[in-house]
Each structure stands twice: as structure tokens, then as C-alpha cells.
Design a protein around this motif. Structure first.
Motif, PDB file in Angstrom:
ATOM      1  N   VAL A 149      59.324  57.640  -1.083  1.00  0.00           N
ATOM      2  CA  VAL A 149      58.310  56.481  -0.967  1.00  0.00           C
ATOM      3  C   VAL A 149      57.115  56.713  -1.604  1.00  0.00           C
ATOM      4  CG1 VAL A 149      59.497  55.543   1.134  1.00  0.00           C
ATOM      5  CG2 VAL A 149      57.578  57.007   1.112  1.00  0.00           C
ATOM      6  N   THR A 166      59.161  51.088   2.785  1.00  0.00           N
ATOM      7  CA  THR A 166      58.559  52.081   1.999  1.00  0.00           C
ATOM      8  C   THR A 166      57.206  51.982   2.564  1.00  0.00           C
ATOM      9  OG1 THR A 166      57.790  50.846   0.281  1.00  0.00           O
ATOM     10  CG2 THR A 166      60.032  51.737   0.111  1.00  0.00           C
ATOM     11  N   GLN A 201      84.243  39.198   6.943  1.00  0.00           N
ATOM     12  CA  GLN A 201      82.924  39.557   6.635  1.00  0.00           C
ATOM     13  C   GLN A 201      82.820  40.958   6.368  1.00  0.00           C
ATOM     14  OE1 GLN A 201      80.126  37.427   9.334  1.00  0.00           O
ATOM     15  NE2 GLN A 201      78.704  37.472   7.552  1.00  0.00           N
ATOM     16  N   GLY A 243      64.449  56.727  -3.851  1.00  0.00           N
ATOM     17  CA  GLY A 243      63.727  58.176  -3.937  1.00  0.00           C
ATOM     18  C   GLY A 243      62.631  58.123  -3.220  1.00  0.00           C
ATOM     19  N   ALA A 249      66.762  36.218   0.414  1.00  0.00           N
ATOM     20  CA  ALA A 249      67.398  37.181  -0.356  1.00  0.00           C
ATOM     21  C   ALA A 249      68.652  38.004   0.534  1.00  0.00           C
ATOM     22  CB  ALA A 249      66.249  38.377  -0.705  1.00  0.00           C
ATOM     23  N   ARG A 250      68.314  38.034   1.616  1.00  0.00           N
ATOM     24  CA  ARG A 250      69.385  38.522   2.365  1.00  0.00           C
ATOM     25  C   ARG A 250      69.824  37.643   3.699  1.00  0.00           C
ATOM     26  NH1 ARG A 250      68.947  44.917   2.927  1.00  0.00           N
ATOM     27  NH2 ARG A 250      68.560  45.332   0.868  1.00  0.00           N
ATOM     28  N   TRP A 302      69.515  33.464   5.643  1.00  0.00           N
ATOM     29  CA  TRP A 302      69.182  32.186   5.811  1.00  0.00           C
ATOM     30  C   TRP A 302      67.898  32.319   6.729  1.00  0.00           C
ATOM     31  CZ3 TRP A 302      71.876  28.527   3.346  1.00  0.00           C
ATOM     32  CH2 TRP A 302      73.249  28.889   2.957  1.00  0.00           C
ATOM     33  N   HIS A 353      70.129  56.156   4.085  1.00  0.00           N
ATOM     34  CA  HIS A 353      70.646  55.586   2.657  1.00  0.00           C
ATOM     35  C   HIS A 353      72.090  54.578   3.355  1.00  0.00           C
ATOM     36  CE1 HIS A 353      68.665  58.536  -0.139  1.00  0.00           C
ATOM     37  NE2 HIS A 353      67.647  57.208   0.237  1.00  0.00           N
ATOM     38  N   LEU A 360      63.765  54.282   5.766  1.00  0.00           N
ATOM     39  CA  LEU A 360      63.023  54.646   4.820  1.00  0.00           C
ATOM     40  C   LEU A 360      63.861  55.358   3.776  1.00  0.00           C
ATOM     41  CD1 LEU A 360      60.534  54.245   6.837  1.00  0.00           C
ATOM     42  CD2 LEU A 360      59.304  56.323   5.240  1.00  0.00           C
ATOM     43  N   PRO A 361      63.788  55.079   2.244  1.00  0.00           N
ATOM     44  CA  PRO A 361      64.540  55.858   1.482  1.00  0.00           C
ATOM     45  C   PRO A 361      63.981  57.558   1.349  1.00  0.00           C
ATOM     46  CG  PRO A 361      63.340  54.575   0.289  1.00  0.00           C
ATOM     47  CD  PRO A 361      63.049  54.143   1.775  1.00  0.00           C
ATOM     48  N   LEU A 401      71.829  49.627  -2.733  1.00  0.00           N
ATOM     49  CA  LEU A 401      71.303  51.219  -2.871  1.00  0.00           C
ATOM     50  C   LEU A 401      72.493  51.948  -3.126  1.00  0.00           C
ATOM     51  CD1 LEU A 401      68.956  52.849  -0.292  1.00  0.00           C
ATOM     52  CD2 LEU A 401      71.258  54.089  -0.936  1.00  0.00           C
ATOM     53  N   ILE A 416      71.198  51.569   4.901  1.00  0.00           N
ATOM     54  CA  ILE A 416      70.789  50.426   4.125  1.00  0.00           C
ATOM     55  C   ILE A 416      71.988  50.082   3.248  1.00  0.00           C
ATOM     56  CG2 ILE A 416      69.544  49.979   2.115  1.00  0.00           C
ATOM     57  CD1 ILE A 416      67.563  52.340   3.042  1.00  0.00           C
ATOM     58  N   ARG A 417      73.052  50.923   2.713  1.00  0.00           N
ATOM     59  CA  ARG A 417      74.040  50.368   2.241  1.00  0.00           C
ATOM     60  C   ARG A 417      75.038  49.679   2.978  1.00  0.00           C
ATOM     61  NH1 ARG A 417      76.374  51.895  -2.383  1.00  0.00           N
ATOM     62  NH2 ARG A 417      78.499  52.334  -1.452  1.00  0.00           N
ATOM     63  N   GLU A 418      74.782  50.146   4.442  1.00  0.00           N
ATOM     64  CA  GLU A 418      75.665  49.319   5.345  1.00  0.00           C
ATOM     65  C   GLU A 418      75.454  47.870   5.498  1.00  0.00           C
ATOM     66  OE1 GLU A 418      76.628  51.781   8.383  1.00  0.00           O
ATOM     67  OE2 GLU A 418      77.829  53.199   7.401  1.00  0.00           O
ATOM     68  N   GLY A 419      74.234  47.733   4.951  1.00  0.00           N
ATOM     69  CA  GLY A 419      73.418  46.429   5.640  1.00  0.00           C
ATOM     70  C   GLY A 419      72.964  46.549   6.769  1.00  0.00           C
ATOM     71  N   GLU A 474      66.980  47.365   6.492  1.00  0.00           N
ATOM     72  CA  GLU A 474      66.371  47.079   5.436  1.00  0.00           C
ATOM     73  C   GLU A 474      65.683  48.147   4.845  1.00  0.00           C
ATOM     74  OE1 GLU A 474      63.022  43.773   4.142  1.00  0.00           O
ATOM     75  OE2 GLU A 474      64.468  43.308   5.966  1.00  0.00           O
ATOM     76  N   LEU A 475      65.507  48.319   3.450  1.00  0.00           N
ATOM     77  CA  LEU A 475      64.720  49.323   3.044  1.00  0.00           C
ATOM     78  C   LEU A 475      63.162  49.074   3.190  1.00  0.00           C
ATOM     79  CD1 LEU A 475      65.456  51.363  -0.435  1.00  0.00           C
ATOM     80  CD2 LEU A 475      63.216  50.220   0.173  1.00  0.00           C
ATOM     81  N   ALA A 500      79.987  44.196   5.137  1.00  0.00           N
ATOM     82  CA  ALA A 500      78.660  44.651   5.433  1.00  0.00           C
ATOM     83  C   ALA A 500      77.705  43.594   4.964  1.00  0.00           C
ATOM     84  CB  ALA A 500      78.150  46.199   5.062  1.00  0.00           C
ATOM     85  N   ARG A 501      78.004  43.305   3.684  1.00  0.00           N
ATOM     86  CA  ARG A 501      77.084  42.417   2.795  1.00  0.00           C
ATOM     87  C   ARG A 501      77.746  41.311   2.446  1.00  0.00           C
ATOM     88  NH1 ARG A 501      72.446  45.555  -0.252  1.00  0.00           N
ATOM     89  NH2 ARG A 501      72.017  47.099   1.451  1.00  0.00           N
ATOM     90  N   ILE A 534      74.843  35.826   8.404  1.00  0.00           N
ATOM     91  CA  ILE A 534      75.761  34.953   9.426  1.00  0.00           C
ATOM     92  C   ILE A 534      76.144  35.617  10.666  1.00  0.00           C
ATOM     93  CG2 ILE A 534      77.766  33.681   9.440  1.00  0.00           C
ATOM     94  CD1 ILE A 534      77.328  32.728   6.450  1.00  0.00           C
ATOM     95  N   SER A 535      76.466  36.977  10.423  1.00  0.00           N
ATOM     96  CA  SER A 535      76.806  37.594  11.674  1.00  0.00           C
ATOM     97  C   SER A 535      75.629  37.883  12.755  1.00  0.00           C
ATOM     98  CB  SER A 535      77.565  39.011  11.432  1.00  0.00           C
ATOM     99  OG  SER A 535      76.476  39.736  10.871  1.00  0.00           O
ATOM    100  N   ARG A 541      65.127  46.003  -1.838  1.00  0.00           N
ATOM    101  CA  ARG A 541      64.289  45.332  -0.838  1.00  0.00           C
ATOM    102  C   ARG A 541      64.620  43.726  -1.155  1.00  0.00           C
ATOM    103  NH1 ARG A 541      60.849  46.012   3.084  1.00  0.00           N
ATOM    104  NH2 ARG A 541      59.642  44.297   2.704  1.00  0.00           N
ATOM    105  N   GLU A 542      64.621  43.311  -2.281  1.00  0.00           N
ATOM    106  CA  GLU A 542      64.984  41.854  -2.742  1.00  0.00           C
ATOM    107  C   GLU A 542      66.163  41.396  -2.672  1.00  0.00           C
ATOM    108  OE1 GLU A 542      63.018  41.582  -6.874  1.00  0.00           O
ATOM    109  OE2 GLU A 542      61.033  41.659  -5.747  1.00  0.00           O
TER     110      GLU A 542
END
Lengths: 421, 421
Positions: free
Chosen positions: A310, B331, A411, A308, B413-414, B416, B319, B306-307, A329, B322-325, B328-329, A413-414, B382-383, A323-324
């Protein structure tokens, strides 16, 4: 059978044929579980363990006796050692002292009869309608679930998506909850939520509305923090009553019990475990919905969150999860459908077969295990795979490397998925 | 020196002492590059390769001659073989034919003199102010950059964040671009963007405004798709002129050349490579800003997005990333600052040293290489690690497994990162 077993034939389509002796044993177990649910608070791992060791009726007898016999105490000690649990000596003694406190109020037969008059039944783990996903809760599994509604619980929950979020929802959040609920139901997905104002009730309302168009669709399942006979909050009672008639209302809290903070948090674990994916529609930085999302992520369930503005405090929790890396999303019903395991698989069932045939022979057991844990669509990261395959991270990585060399994984996207080619 | 070297002393603080002969050779190179920039379109890998082999002056002589000599052709063939490039025979011949087309207009001395009158200089790779990040572009590296402004280019870009987005920005997007630019400048970070309406110019305006409070801070760098003497679009000319005076205006396109679609796309690669992180402030599903973001991700630069409302078309591109990785989101300015490499490292420089000391001895070369590629903060997937360490994915995974066993890496979180403990 009616007097001692008021619920056996109210279990929707889950009627099963058993010998009379087995049936009586089952009924003793059900009555004991109904009593035990009043003794303790939800999520009591010691209680779950003791019931596993002695059975529900055995545990109830111990509580009534007021102390563990020496063989019982030794059996508990042995179980703790076998499982490598960090339970200090004396904890089971203290637990039994706690469970004794409400013993006077605990009457399973009375509760089963009373709830039968309300059209409610107690579903227990041995029932065919017990949702299999709850087993993922380990020691935090519920001992039973009070259920109001006609549908078989396990079938109503497959497929299902939990839509959770803040009580103080904005128009943006409530609108999105409604659209998602309506569209998901239109795709045959059951909505799961609590009973709170805001996101929860907006999701339920629209799920009910969509389910009107589909015969036999439960539409929505509401998990309560208090007893199923005390629909809370009162302001949502009309919607919750309609869910009890047309969908399902579920709680592990004994009849008549009121919701409390700890019960809400424990209720969240049921929402996370019972549904196949959890979506946070709108949530502030410290919203309780984040707790549900984190529980779902810990259980390796897919988690989504809607973004939504920011500047909107009500989206800060969603952004935080994304983010974590705890949530993906999502912006649309389609995005949410893609979270569900096996999405799109039915469209081309040949793929799975081809893969299963090609992948079998030259892989080590460890590699096969990882291959099975890989999703067909989307992608899973290494910690999810580690969790799903039950393998430590270094072994997941070496197995992935082997599968990758054989062209069996790609591999995404995530993360990683099976290679469809 | 003034007539033949009109730019040697306009290079900000980048004055260097060289022998007269070296200086003359450098000047011939600069003049040849000024000419060559007019011959071809940006991002011409064959041109870059030919200049690497023969030098700028040598390439210019070949173009003037109109054909490759036999030794030249053999040298090009050998280079292609050595590097394993997929260049078909005859491609260099065809390229030379293309480069000849604009030869008549190509006069480096004239361009250098003309641009010096405008206060512009040509920065070439041998100059101390050449931004080191451009080397990551490989064969797509620019041969030179026309620069207007007082600041040393490399220093202005460190640290820097590209703020990019749609021309048709909403009030939400323009506001966020302004807040981010202002706050980043306040933290000593230079803003990088194009010169377009919408997000670009909102970011520049607020960066200039913030830089007014900080002596010696360039504030913002504008990368143009046309010549630095043709500030485009005209509606933004006042802001772009102010950037030329107080910040930096940069382009690899020859003076007088107009911006065209392909030049915008190639300009995007410079924005992605020159800045240390790229943030997409607002972008539709097919916005050109996504191109910049994807280039940045390919270059292993951190990318943020930014979302916004799930109903806003202007946020659909953010969006999507972010979805595709791919992004990073983010704010807030704080989130953006955390994207920058080494953020927070200064707070505890001991960590890096400890790690370097502890990690050295018992690792294989491959493992050391991967260890160096791991970030200290955040996490790389990894990529990205494969890209950064230049190792194939299976080797990255087995090296990660080895490092993990030694406790030298942890999963974030995302992805290493180095283990700080």
C-alpha cells in the motif's frame, strides 16, 4: 504476382485460393489501405466509416479528388442517419481536408514493397488471419495492421493475455511481469504487450525465453505505436528484433512514422481488443497502462491487476482499478489463466452439452440470449452481461430471475454464471 | 440498592429512572444472565431461544430443576414450529442436561459483586448501552456482555471499525495496523479488535496513543475470548489494562474463564457484529481473521482488506477475501472511512430527504423495502441486498428492475445504490 502483390505469400499459413479477378480486387484494397494508413491518425472513426461506405480504393479516390461528389456526400449523410450517429454536417468535409494533407506521401505500392523487403506484410480485415476480436472496436477498428513475423496473427493471439504496466517498473513489478509471462507461455498462452521499458520488455523477454522450449509457439506479440520498421525505444531494439523474428511485431501506423502520445493511446486499444484478457502488472495512479485496462474492460475483456504494498506508488494504479471494480485482483499465473474465457471448460466438455440440451425449450429468446452470455466459470456482473448479451439492464435482470428460478444460473462471488448441476 | 445491584450506577452515562418494582425485575434478570453466561458456551442458539421464551430467570429455574415441565416443553415445541426452526425433538432436553453441568459454579450475584470490585459491569439487552448491531446475530446474540471501562458501550461503538489480522504479523502489517488505528481515532472512529499479539495489539496501541489527544474518546474496544478479569495473552496485559482504564474491555465469557479455540471463534462474531466495518490488515490463507471478515460480510457489514506483496504469505488471506468478493481492497485510512455507512451523507443531507419524498408513492411494498436496503454511497451486490432487505434473489432483481426503470437506483462499480439525482 510478385511485383504488384509482394505480400500475398508472406502471410504465414494464411494462404488462400482465390480467382484472379478477386485477387486483383483484394490487392487494390490492400494497396489502398496501405496508403490510407498514412493519411490519418489511428482510431479515426470517420475514416473507418467512409471506407466502409466507399471501400478503401473509393475513399482514396475521393481524397485524391479533394472533395466529395454530391452522391458520395448524400451516401455519407444517409449512413449517419441510418446508424443514428452524432456526426455534424460538414465533419466529413473537414475530415477529407485533413486526410488530403499527407496524400503526397501516401503510396501503398511503395510501402508494401518496402515492407516486404523487411519481411513485413499488411494484414487487412478480409484476410483469414485478421484477429476477430478487433471487430469489437466498432468505428475504432483499424483499417489494416503492419505485421512482422512468421506466425498467423489470429492464431498467435488465441489464447493471449496482455501484460501491461509502467515504464518505471520496480524490481517487484519486473519480476512479476517475467514470472507471469514465462508461466503463461508455458501454458500455451501468447503474451501481448507494447515495446516500452519496464513491464512491457520484462514480459517480452521472459515470454521469448519460455517460447524457446515450445516448437511453433510465437511466445509474444509486440504492438508498436510507430512503424514496424522503427522499433522504439532504441534501447529495446534487440528484444523487439528478436520478437519480429520469432514472435510478431504489429502496428497500424505507417512505415517510418514515429510514435507520439496519441498513437500510444490508440495502440493501447489494439492491445486491449486483440488479447483475450489484460493484466496490469504494476502501474502508478496515472499510468498509461490504466488506459489499456479501461479499454479492455469497456470491450468486456477480463481485466486483472496485481496488488502490491500500500506504500508503493507503483501499485497505486493497480489498487485503483481493483477498487473501482475495473480489474480483478490476481496474484499468480493460475489466477490469470482463470481470467481467460472458457478456462476449465475443456476439462469437462459434457457440462456445456448437458446445459445446452436442458436449457433450450422453455426459455424465451431473451432468456436464451442471456443464458448464452453467461460464463461457465467465474462470474459476470450485470453490466458485463448487459454488454455481452446486448440487452438493457432491466431485461438482463428479469431474464436472470427467470433463469435462476429454473436453476440454470447461480450467483458466484462476483456475479452470475451457468449452473453446472 | 448497593448490595443487590452493584452495577446499576457504574454503567457510565446510561443511568435510567425506573420504578422500584421494574428495577427489581431488571436486577433479577441481570443476576440470572450473569449465572447463565457461565452455564454454556458463547453462541448457543438453543440457550438464546429458551431465554427468549422463559426469560433468563425462568431458564435458570428450569436448569436448577433439572428438567423441563410439560408446559415448558410444549411452549418450546410451539416456538420451534412458529419460527420454522430445524430443531430435532429432544434437543432441548439434551441442552438442559449440558447447561446443568456448570450449575454449581453459576452464581450471578457473586459474579456481579466480584466484577464490580474490578470496575466491571454486566450489560444486558434491556440496557440503553446495549449495542444495537448485536441484534443482527439472530439466535447467536449474546445474553450479556461483561464490560470494563467508563464509556457507554453503544456510544463507544458508533462509529467503529474492527481492525483484525494475524498474530504473526510482519513489520508491514503491524505498521499498517498502527497507521490505520491512529488515523481512524483521529477521525473520531473507535477501533475494535481482539487482544492478540500482532495486528490486534498494534492497532490498540496506536488507537490509545491517538485517543490521548481527544478528550472523552474511548479510542479502542478489546473483545476478549476469556473473562474480562483474565486478560490474555499475559504479554499484552499492560496494554489491555490500559484499554480497561481508558477504553473498553468486553467479553461474554464468565469471569475467570480461560480462552479456548471455540471461544475465539465466537468472540469473532461479536467483533464483526459490534463494529460497523471490519478491515483485515494482514492475514495468511487460513488466518482466523478471515473468519471475522466472513462473519462481518454475512452480517452485511462492509469489509475491507489491505493488499500486499503477491509473494507475502501474510497477505494471501487478504488477497483471497478480495478475490472472493468478500472484502473491498483498501489502502488508506480514507478508503476505510469510506466503508462506513453514511460516509459523506452529512455533507449533503438534502439528498436522503429528496429521495424519501420522491420515492414513496408509486412503489410496491416490496420495491420500497428494497429501496430502503440500497446504500446511498458505494454499492451493494444482489446477495447483500437480498440479505439486507430479507427478500429472495429473484424478487430483489425484479424490484431492482422496477426501481431502475423509475431512475431510483443506479449501478455502481460493485453493485447498486440509490440514485442521488
Amino acid at each position: 504476382m510478385s511485383a504488384t502483390n509482394p505480400v500475398a505469400h508472406t502471410g504465414g499459413t494464411g494462404v488462400h485460393q482465390l480467382g484472379a479477378r478477386q485477387c486483383a480486387a483484394d490487392e487494390e484494397d490492400r494497396q489502398a489501405r496501405a496508403a490510407i494508413l498514412r493519411l490519418s491518425e489511428p482510431g479515426d472513426g470517420l475514416l473507418f466509416l467512409a471506407v466502409e461506405v466507399f471501400g478503401a480504393a473509393g475513399l482514396l479516390r475521393a481524397a485524391q479528388r479533394g472533395r466529395w461528389t454530391r452522391p458520395e456526400a448524400e451516401q455519407l449523410d444517409a449512413t449517419i442517419r441510418e446508424r443514428g450517429l452524432s456526426v455534424r454536417p460538414g465533419m466529413f468535409g473537414a475530415a477529407l481536408d485533413r486526410w488530403k494533407v499527407r496524400l503526397e506521401d501516401a503510396d501503398g505500392v511503395r510501402d508494401l514493397r518496402g515492407m516486404a523487403r523487411l519481411g513485413a506484410r499488411l494484414v487487412v480485415p478480409s484476410d483469414p488471419e485478421w484477429p476477430p476480436g478487433l471487430a469489437d472496436l466498432g468505428l475504432e477498428q483499424p483499417l489494416g495492421l503492419w505485421v512482422r513475423g512468421e506466425h498467423r496473427l489470429d492464431r498467435a493471439l488465441e489464447p493471449s493475455v496482455a501484460l501491461v504496466g509502467a515504464r518505471a517498473a520496480s524490481g517487484y513489478g519486473a519480476h512479476n511481469a517475467g514470472v507471469l509471462a514465462y508461466e503463461l507461455c508455458g501454458h500455451g498462452v501468447t503474451v501481448v504487450s507494447g515495446g516500452a521499458y519496464g513491464i512491457d520488455i520484462a514480459a517480452h523477454r521472459h515470454a521469448l525465453s519460455a517460447a524457446r522450449h515450445e516448437r511453433g509457439h510465437p511466445g509474444t506479440v509486440a504492438f508498436m505505436a510507430g512503424g514496424v520498421d522503427r522499433l522504439y525505444p532504441r534501447g529495446n531494439a534487440d528484444v523487439l528484433e528478436e520478437i519480429a523474428r520469432r514472435g510478431l511485431v504489429v502496428s497500424e501506423t505507417a512505415p517510418g512514422m514515429s510514435p507520439m502520445r496519441q498513437r500510444f493511446l490508440q495502440r493501447n486499444r489494439l492491445i486491449a481488443a486483440a488479447s483475450q484478457a489484460t493484466v496490469v502488472v504494476e502501474a502508478g495512479w496515472r499510468s498509461g497502462a490504466l488506459n489499456t485496462a479501461r479499454r479492455a474492460a469497456e470491450l468486456a475483456r477480463p481485466v486483472g491487476a496485481l496488488p502490491g504494498s500500500v506504500h508503493a506508488a507503483g501499485s497505486a494504479g493497480c489498487h485503483r482499478l481493483i477498487r473501482e471494480g475495473a480489474a480483478e485482483l490476481v496474484t499468480s499465473p493460475d489466477d490469470v489463466l482463470q481470467l481467460l474465457p472458457g478456462t476449465g471448460l475443456d476439462a469437462d466438455p459434457g457440462h456445456q452439452d448437458t446445459l445446452a440440451a436442458g436449457a433450450g425449450d422453455d426459455l424465451s429468446d431473451l432468456e436464451k440470449r442471456l443464458f448464452d452470455a453467461l460464463p461457465v466459470r467465474g462470474g459476470s456482473d450485470i453490466s458485463t452481461l448487459s454488454n455481452r448479451a446486448g440487452l438493457p439492464v432491466p431485461e438482463v435482470m428479469s431474464a436472470l430471475a427467470a433463469l435462476e428460478l429454473r436453476g440454470l444460473t447461480v450467483q458466484a462471488a462476483r456475479g452470475w454464471r451457468k449452473n453446472p448441476s
